[in-house]
Every structure is written in C-alpha cells, then in structure tokens.
Motif scaffolding. Structure first.
Motif, PDB file in Angstrom:
ATOM      1  N   SER A 138     -21.248 -14.831 -49.868  1.00 26.14           N
ATOM      2  CA  SER A 138     -21.468 -16.074 -50.597  1.00 26.14           C
ATOM      3  C   SER A 138     -20.513 -17.096 -49.994  1.00 26.14           C
ATOM      4  N   TRP A 139     -21.063 -18.150 -49.428  1.00 26.25           N
ATOM      5  CA  TRP A 139     -20.259 -19.094 -48.657  1.00 26.25           C
ATOM      6  C   TRP A 139     -19.054 -19.583 -49.446  1.00 26.25           C
ATOM      7  N   GLY A 140     -17.895 -19.485 -48.815  1.00 26.85           N
ATOM      8  CA  GLY A 140     -16.673 -20.013 -49.397  1.00 26.85           C
ATOM      9  C   GLY A 140     -15.994 -19.119 -50.408  1.00 26.85           C
ATOM     10  N   ILE A 141     -16.581 -17.976 -50.729  1.00 32.91           N
ATOM     11  CA  ILE A 141     -16.056 -17.106 -51.788  1.00 32.91           C
ATOM     12  C   ILE A 141     -15.503 -15.812 -51.193  1.00 32.91           C
ATOM     13  N   HIS A 197     -28.827 -28.277 -50.614  1.00 27.57           N
ATOM     14  CA  HIS A 197     -28.147 -27.368 -51.539  1.00 27.57           C
ATOM     15  C   HIS A 197     -26.738 -27.901 -51.769  1.00 27.57           C
ATOM     16  N   PRO A 198     -26.075 -27.485 -52.868  1.00 29.25           N
ATOM     17  CA  PRO A 198     -24.771 -28.066 -53.223  1.00 29.25           C
ATOM     18  C   PRO A 198     -23.585 -27.348 -52.599  1.00 29.25           C
ATOM     19  N   LEU A 213     -19.109 -25.194 -44.557  1.00 30.23           N
ATOM     20  CA  LEU A 213     -18.161 -25.600 -43.526  1.00 30.23           C
ATOM     21  C   LEU A 213     -16.914 -24.720 -43.576  1.00 30.23           C
ATOM     22  N   LEU A 214     -16.451 -24.403 -44.757  1.00 22.95           N
ATOM     23  CA  LEU A 214     -15.298 -23.514 -44.914  1.00 22.95           C
ATOM     24  C   LEU A 214     -15.590 -22.136 -44.323  1.00 22.95           C
ATOM     25  N   THR A 215     -16.822 -21.672 -44.494  1.00 24.43           N
ATOM     26  CA  THR A 215     -17.215 -20.360 -43.977  1.00 24.43           C
ATOM     27  C   THR A 215     -17.264 -20.351 -42.449  1.00 24.43           C
ATOM     28  N   PHE A 216     -17.853 -21.384 -41.860  1.00 22.80           N
ATOM     29  CA  PHE A 216     -17.817 -21.514 -40.400  1.00 22.80           C
ATOM     30  C   PHE A 216     -16.369 -21.464 -39.903  1.00 22.80           C
ATOM     31  N   ASP A 217     -15.506 -22.221 -40.549  1.00 19.53           N
ATOM     32  CA  ASP A 217     -14.111 -22.309 -40.139  1.00 19.53           C
ATOM     33  C   ASP A 217     -13.420 -20.951 -40.224  1.00 19.53           C
ATOM     34  N   HIS A 218     -13.684 -20.222 -41.293  1.00 16.35           N
ATOM     35  CA  HIS A 218     -13.026 -18.936 -41.492  1.00 16.35           C
ATOM     36  C   HIS A 218     -13.478 -17.892 -40.478  1.00 16.35           C
ATOM     37  N   LEU A 219     -14.760 -17.881 -40.144  1.00 16.21           N
ATOM     38  CA  LEU A 219     -15.305 -16.814 -39.297  1.00 16.21           C
ATOM     39  C   LEU A 219     -15.033 -17.019 -37.810  1.00 16.21           C
ATOM     40  N   ARG A 244     -33.570 -33.250 -42.066  1.00 15.91           N
ATOM     41  CA  ARG A 244     -34.378 -33.631 -43.231  1.00 15.91           C
ATOM     42  C   ARG A 244     -33.855 -34.938 -43.836  1.00 15.91           C
ATOM     43  N   LEU A 245     -32.825 -34.812 -44.674  1.00 17.31           N
ATOM     44  CA  LEU A 245     -32.319 -35.963 -45.427  1.00 17.31           C
ATOM     45  C   LEU A 245     -30.949 -36.386 -44.910  1.00 17.31           C
ATOM     46  N   ASP A 246     -30.576 -37.639 -45.189  1.00 14.00           N
ATOM     47  CA  ASP A 246     -29.308 -38.171 -44.701  1.00 14.00           C
ATOM     48  C   ASP A 246     -28.114 -37.344 -45.170  1.00 14.00           C
ATOM     49  N   LYS A 247     -28.134 -36.887 -46.421  1.00 15.49           N
ATOM     50  CA  LYS A 247     -27.000 -36.131 -46.945  1.00 15.49           C
ATOM     51  C   LYS A 247     -26.751 -34.877 -46.115  1.00 15.49           C
ATOM     52  N   GLU A 248     -27.846 -34.197 -45.774  1.00 22.16           N
ATOM     53  CA  GLU A 248     -27.698 -32.984 -44.982  1.00 22.16           C
ATOM     54  C   GLU A 248     -27.311 -33.319 -43.549  1.00 22.16           C
ATOM     55  N   ASN A 249     -27.894 -34.400 -43.023  1.00 26.59           N
ATOM     56  CA  ASN A 249     -27.584 -34.790 -41.658  1.00 26.59           C
ATOM     57  C   ASN A 249     -26.120 -35.172 -41.501  1.00 26.59           C
ATOM     58  N   GLN A 250     -25.507 -35.716 -42.567  1.00 30.00           N
ATOM     59  CA  GLN A 250     -24.093 -36.080 -42.517  1.00 30.00           C
ATOM     60  C   GLN A 250     -23.201 -34.862 -42.318  1.00 30.00           C
ATOM     61  N   PHE A 251     -23.725 -33.689 -42.621  1.00 25.91           N
ATOM     62  CA  PHE A 251     -22.945 -32.467 -42.418  1.00 25.91           C
ATOM     63  C   PHE A 251     -22.551 -32.311 -40.955  1.00 25.91           C
ATOM     64  N   VAL A 252     -23.416 -32.751 -40.050  1.00 26.68           N
ATOM     65  CA  VAL A 252     -23.125 -32.628 -38.625  1.00 26.68           C
ATOM     66  C   VAL A 252     -21.844 -33.368 -38.284  1.00 26.68           C
ATOM     67  N   GLY A 253     -21.667 -34.583 -38.816  1.00 20.12           N
ATOM     68  CA  GLY A 253     -20.455 -35.340 -38.565  1.00 20.12           C
ATOM     69  C   GLY A 253     -19.218 -34.642 -39.104  1.00 20.12           C
ATOM     70  N   ARG A 254     -19.323 -34.067 -40.270  1.00 18.79           N
ATOM     71  CA  ARG A 254     -18.199 -33.339 -40.853  1.00 18.79           C
ATOM     72  C   ARG A 254     -17.899 -32.081 -40.046  1.00 18.79           C
ATOM     73  N   PHE A 255     -18.934 -31.424 -39.595  1.00 17.96           N
ATOM     74  CA  PHE A 255     -18.781 -30.231 -38.773  1.00 17.96           C
ATOM     75  C   PHE A 255     -17.987 -30.556 -37.504  1.00 17.96           C
ATOM     76  N   GLN A 256     -18.222 -31.736 -36.952  1.00 21.58           N
ATOM     77  CA  GLN A 256     -17.580 -32.129 -35.702  1.00 21.58           C
ATOM     78  C   GLN A 256     -16.096 -32.470 -35.862  1.00 21.58           C
ATOM     79  N   THR A 257     -15.597 -32.518 -37.082  1.00 24.18           N
ATOM     80  CA  THR A 257     -14.155 -32.676 -37.257  1.00 24.18           C
ATOM     81  C   THR A 257     -13.415 -31.400 -36.888  1.00 24.18           C
TER      82      THR A 257
END
Length: 223
Positions: free
Chosen positions: A127-130, A155-156, A162-168, A182-195
């Motif tokens: 379960s991501w992040g847990i 999904h929320p 992102l925490l799970t990617f970082d940990h693994l 799909r939607l802008d909210k999900e697409n914004q994840f790419v920018g956060r991922f690139q940090t």
C-alpha cells in the motif's frame, strides 16, 4: 510510425473464441501465450494499454534493458501482466499491489510462470506510503528496476506514490514507467516527480496518449 507500433502492440492481445464463466484475456509476449483473469468491478484488475506498452518495450529492448537475474519490483501490478512478462524475460520479480487485489494477482502470476521462468516471482502487499521500511527495508531491498504502468490517474494517493518511488530506489535503480495522460492534476505529478528523479522519454505514443519514461535519481541518469 506511432500507429504502426501501436497496431503491433495491440496485436499481442487476443480474446477467447468462446465465452466462459470466467472472464480472461490472452496476450503474446516473450514467446509465451499469457492468459490473464480480469475483474470488471475494480480498476486494478483490468489490463490497461499502458501495461501492454511496457510489456512490448521490455520484450523488444531486452538487450539494452537486460532483465536476466535482475531484481525487479512492479508497483500497482494489478492483473500481473507486466510482472509475468518480466519474469519470463529472466528477472527475479516482486509483484505488488493492494491486499484486495492479491488473490487475483497471485492466480495470474502462478498460472503463467510456474515451471516457465528462471526465477519464480513472488506476490507481496504494498500500500503506497504505508509501512515501507517495515515491509521493504532499505538495507535489504536492492532493486535494479522499478516497473510501473498506469499508476498515475485520478486517485488521492499521489503523495504516497511519490514517497514509494523514493523509498524503493537506490542510486542505480532504473524506473521504467508507462503513463497515460488524462487530467491536469495527474499530469502535475510528473513535475513533482522530477524534483527527485531525472526523467527521460524513451517512447511516445500520441494515438494512445501514453508516454514511456526512464528515470533515475537526480544526477545518476546515464547518458
């Protein structure tokens, strides 16, 4: 070129000639016929096109991305198709997803890999992040590849993802991630991922609105 490759990818999928009491789809990858049992009442128990794109890439780029004897984890494995293909290509695979999906995931993985793979894959709850350190301790979990297909959608749990990617990921871990935009909210994840990670587009399929990325920790991407 995009349409030709997409047509080839979609030709890898086939359906049963007769309707049976159990819904399944068939796929041809890694010189094997793979039968996947699906459930239409859950997003995670359906094969999405991003999984086919990632499977096709793993198969057709097996020299550059040699999975033989590599330690591989798939997050959000769903029906298990990507994990199965990685196993058939010689990887030591851990297929992970939510607890309610593990029964179907285990069934598909076992049905399609038993006595067919160099390394028998395992199925594990994630379960991501847990409880990441408890279940996947950094000291002992060394993954060469993290595979992900269509894990970013409405999904929320994008923070937890992102925490799970970082940990693994260690410094040398390679992420291969297929994403449908799909939607802008999900697409914004790419920018956060690139940090946290350097990101490279390795395949793009406009007709499917799917992009396949390679990622590594900042400063570790091999040119």
């Amino acid at each position: 070129e995009d349409e030709q490759i997409v047509a080839e990818i979609m030709r890898r999928r086939f359906f049963p000639a007769l309707i049976t009491h159990k819904a399944w789809e068939g796929f041809h990858f890694a010189d094997h016929e793979i039968r996947i049992t699906e459930a239409t009442d859950c997003y995670g128990a359906v094969v999405w096109p991003s999984a086919l794109v990632l499977c096709y890439f793993l198969e057709t780029n097996s020299k550059q991305y040699n999975l033989v004897d590599k330690n591989v984890i798939e997050i959000g494995a769903g029906t298990g198709l990507v994990s199965i293909v990685a196993s058939l290509l010689g990887a030591l695979v851990t297929a992970t997803d939510l607890p309610e999906l593990l029964g179907n995931l285990q069934h598909n993985v076992l049905q399609n890999t038993k006595l067919k793979c160099k390394h028998q894959p395992c199925v594990k709850e994630l379960s991501w992040g847990i409880d990441l350190e408890k279940n996947f301790p950094r000291s002992s979990c060394q993954f060469d590849y993290v595979l992900a297909a269509d894990v970013v959608y409405h999904h929320p749990f994008l923070d937890e993802l992102l925490l799970t990617f970082d940990h693994l990921c260690k410094n040398d871990t390679v992420i291969l991630w297929a994403m449908k935009f799909r939607l802008d909210k999900e697409n914004q994840f790419v920018g956060r991922f690139q940090t946290l990670f350097d990101l490279e587009v390795i395949s793009d399929f406009p007709s499917l609105n799917i992009t396949l990325y390679k990622a590594m920790r900042k400063g570790r991407m091999k040119v």
